[in-house]
Design an enzyme around this catalytic site. Structure first.
Site, PDB file in Angstrom:
ATOM      1  N   ASP A 233       3.524   0.884   7.024  1.00 33.21           N
ATOM      2  CA  ASP A 233       2.926  -0.409   7.375  1.00 33.21           C
ATOM      3  C   ASP A 233       3.209  -1.410   6.259  1.00 33.21           C
ATOM      4  O   ASP A 233       2.358  -2.213   5.904  1.00 33.21           O
ATOM      5  CB  ASP A 233       1.426  -0.254   7.597  1.00 33.21           C
ATOM      6  N   ASP A 250      -2.477   0.588   0.065  1.00 33.09           N
ATOM      7  CA  ASP A 250      -2.763   0.845   1.485  1.00 33.09           C
ATOM      8  C   ASP A 250      -1.791   1.860   2.067  1.00 33.09           C
ATOM      9  O   ASP A 250      -0.910   1.541   2.856  1.00 33.09           O
ATOM     10  CB  ASP A 250      -2.720  -0.451   2.297  1.00 33.09           C
TER      11      ASP A 250
END
Length: 304
Positions: A233, A250
C-alpha cells in the site's frame, strides 16, 4: 416415645446459622477490584510500563536500542493522538522512570475495537494469511465480533513481524518495540518535543534532496523485493522524512509476492505510486528512472 420437650429443644441441621454468615461478622473487607492493576497509584491517563508483559518473541530485535527505556519501574504517559485511520489510531506515548530523568517517545498504534473497526482492505491482503484453526478462519470469514478481534490481532502481529524482519535487513522502518494484543509500540519518528516527522507528501524537497530521497527509496524497495516482499500500500503518505532520511511506515499488509496470487500486481502498484509522485515533483536524471522501477523490482523478486 421420645419426649416432646426433647424434640423441641433439639437443634435441627437446617436451623444452624450458616458458617459463612458467622464468619462475615469478623471478615476484613476485600480490596477494591482495581487494586494492583496497571494504573493503581498513577495519575489519570498513565500506566505502568508494559515492557514485561509480552512474550520474549513479541519484543523488538536485540540488541535493544540504547534510547529505549526497558525499566519495569517506568511509566507510560499518553501525550495525544498522532494519526487516525480506518483500521487503527496512533498515539504519542512517553515512557520514562519517574525521578530518574530517562525517557523515550513511542508511537502506540492501536487497532480499533470490533464495534468500530473498518478493515476495508482486509480480504485482498489476507489471501494466503490464513491461520491453522478452522474455527478461527470461519469466525474471521463470518465477520463476527470474535472474528474481527482475531483479524485485529493478526494485523498487529503481521505488522510487528514485518517490521522486525525489515529492521534486521536494513530497511528504514521504525524500530518495533513490542506488540501486546492489538497494540503495537514503535519508535517515534520526529523531534524530541513530540513534533512528528512530515509525510513525504507534505514536503517540497529541492532537486538535490529529491534525488537523494529517491535513491533511498529505490534501495529500500530493492531490499524488500529481494526478501520476496512488497509494501502492498505504498505511497507518499506512508513514507516519512526525518532529517533527510526516508522512513517507511504502515506495514500491516506487507505482501509475500511469491505466495500471494496477486503478488506481482502489488509490487507494480507500489512502484507506480511512488514513481508518479517523484516524476510530478520534477525528478530528473535519476538512476533508475521512475519508469524502470517496476521492472527492477520484479527482477529482484525473481518474478517473470
Amino acid at each position: 416415645m421420645p419426649d416432646p420437650a426433647y424434640r423441641r429443644s433439639k437443634r435441627r441441621f437446617d436451623d444452624d446459622e450458616p458458617t459463612f454468615a458467622k464468619r462475615d461478622r469478623h471478615r476484613r473487607s476485600l480490596p477494591p477490584p482495581d487494586a494492583g492493576d496497571d494504573v493503581a497509584g498513577l495519575p489519570a491517563g498513565d500506566r505502568w510500563s508494559t515492557w514485561d508483559q509480552p512474550a520474549a518473541g513479541d519484543r523488538g530485535p536485540q540488541p535493544y536500542p540504547r534510547w529505549l527505556v526497558t525499566d519495569l519501574a517506568a511509566v507510560d504517559t499518553e501525550l495525544g493522538i498522532l494519526k487516525t485511520g480506518k483500521e487503527a489510531d496512533v498515539f504519542l506515548v512517553r515512557r520514562g522512570v519517574p525521578g530518574a530523568g530517562r525517557s523515550c517517545l513511542l508511537a502506540a498504534k492501536r487497532y480499533r475495537d470490533p464495534e468500530h473497526r473498518m478493515f476495508h482492505r482486509d480480504s485482498a491482503y489476507r489471501e494466503g494469511r490464513r491461520v491453522r484453526e478452522s474455527r478461527a478462519n470461519r469466525a474471521m470469514a463470518a465477520g463476527s465480533a470474535a472474528g474481527r478481534e482475531m483479524i485485529a490481532r493478526q494485523w498487529a502481529n503481521a505488522e510487528f513481524a514485518a517490521l522486525c524482519q525489515l529492521r534486521r535487513s536494513g530497511v528504514p522502518v521504525p524500530y518495533p518495540v513490542q506488540v501486546l494484543g492489538t497494540e503495537l509500540l514503535l519508535e517515534f519518528i520526529g523531534e524530541p518535543d513530540g513534533t512528528a516527522a512530515p509525510r513525504l507528501a507534505e514536503t517540497r524537497p529541492a532537486p538535490d534532496a529529491l534525488a537523494r530521497l529517491w535513491d533511498q527509496l529505490v534501495r529500500a524497495l530493492l531490499t524488500l523485493a529481494g526478501l520476496g516482499l512488497a509494501h502492498g500500500d505504498l505511497s507518499a503518505y506512508n513514507l516519512l522524512v526525518s532529517g533527510g532520511r526516508l522512513v517507511m511506515i504502515d506495514l500491516p499488509q506487507v505482501v509475500d509476492v511469491i505466495a500471494h496470487p496477486r503478488g506481482a500486481e502489488f509490487l507494480d502498484r507500489d512502484a507506480a505510486n511512488v514513481a508518479r509522485w517523484f516524476t510530478a515533483r520534477g525528478l530528473a536524471g535519476a538512476a533508475p528512472a521512475p519508469g524502470e522501477l517496476a521492472g527492477l523490482l520484479r527482477q529482484e523478486a525473481r518474478l517473470a
